[in-house]
Design an enzyme around this catalytic site. Structure first.
Site, short mmCIF file in Angstrom:
data_model
loop_
_atom_site.label_atom_id
_atom_site.label_comp_id
_atom_site.label_asym_id
_atom_site.label_seq_id
_atom_site.Cartn_x
_atom_site.Cartn_y
_atom_site.Cartn_z
N ASP A 1 0.85 -1.19 0.00
CA ASP A 1 0.00 0.00 0.00
C ASP A 1 0.88 1.24 0.00
O ASP A 1 1.61 1.50 0.97
CB ASP A 1 -0.90 -0.03 1.24
CG ASP A 1 -2.00 1.02 1.21
OD1 ASP A 1 -1.79 2.08 0.60
OD2 ASP A 1 -3.07 0.79 1.81
N HIS B 1 -2.96 -0.20 -2.53
CA HIS B 1 -4.16 0.52 -2.10
C HIS B 1 -5.22 0.48 -3.22
O HIS B 1 -4.89 0.65 -4.39
CB HIS B 1 -3.78 1.98 -1.81
CG HIS B 1 -4.78 2.75 -1.05
ND1 HIS B 1 -4.84 2.74 0.33
CD2 HIS B 1 -5.78 3.57 -1.46
CE1 HIS B 1 -5.81 3.53 0.73
NE2 HIS B 1 -6.41 4.04 -0.33
#
Length: 232
Positions: A170, A201
């Site tokens: 992420d 993400h």
């Protein structure tokens, strides 16, 4: 199922919160709050609501930016809209967000819901964590929640089941933040963490460039099972 745009009363007589509501074919005692990303109640969030309603839940997605950008719908794959969304994120007060989710919980109970869950994405994932710590929500799920590592001091207040989906790559939640989340929450009896190796993400976005089909299917399956157990 049927869907409509509506408004619900905010807490403390602040006003009316715009919201998207999806209803199942039959009345249901189970409800879910879908907490948007920083892109508003866009087509992807509405599709998530519709899918949950098709599973038999009463579903609401509140417009979390209603105080300063009501009705905004943005596409994360368009750079200018992505930057606009980051601007709204900078203006946003997450404490107000939890109050809005509490308002949604109360509205759903008034509609006949006995058990209420929340599922949030990105900023909504952070709000799902805060909701688990600050409200009586029956179950919460956060996808790639941001800044949770900075709020671990609230974890002692989590009284009902919480699941967090954490993509290991992420770009908004780095490895150090992920390590802190695991150290802070792995021992918690009410919290379940799932890592998704190599994913970034937004991997469970309904549509668009960020979606990873395999990862999204795995996470969404876990979420469905989680709510089926804890909202029964």
């Amino acid at each position: 199922m049927s869907a409509t745009n509506t408004t619900i009363p905010a807490l403390d007589s602040e006003g009316e919160i715009p919201a998207y509501v999806a209803r199942p074919d039959a009345d249901s005692p189970r409800a879910i709050i879908v907490i948007p990303e920083i892109f508003g109640v866009n087509a992807g969030i509405r599709k998530k609501c519709d899918d949950w309603a098709a599973e038999g839940y009463l579903v609401i997605a509140p417009d979390i930016f209603w105080r300063f950008a009501p009705g905004v719908e943005l596409n994360p794959d368009v750079e200018a809209e992505l930057q606009e969304a980051f601007g709204y994120f900078g203006q946003y007060d997450a404490d107000d967000g939890v109050k809005d989710i509490e308002a949604a919980i109360r509205w759903l109970h008034a509609q006949g819901a006995g058990k209420v869950g929340a599922v949030g994405f990105c900023l909504g994932g952070r709000l799902a964590y805060m909701t688990a710590a600050r409200t009586d929500i029956d179950a919460s799920v956060g996808y790639y929640g941001v800044m949770i590592d900075q709020m671990l001091n609230e974890s002692h207040a989590i009284a009902h089941p919480l699941m967090l989906h954490i993509p290991t790559e992420d770009h908004l939640v780095d490895h150090d933040a992920q390590k802190k989340i695991h150290e802070g929450l792995d021992p918690h009896p009410k919290v379940t963490l799932h890592d998704y190796q190599g994913l970034d993400h937004g991997f469970a976005a309904t549509m668009g460039n960020r979606r990873n089909e395999e990862g999204a299917q795995l996470a969404d399956g876990r979420t469905r099972a989680f709510f089926a157990e804890h909202l029964a």
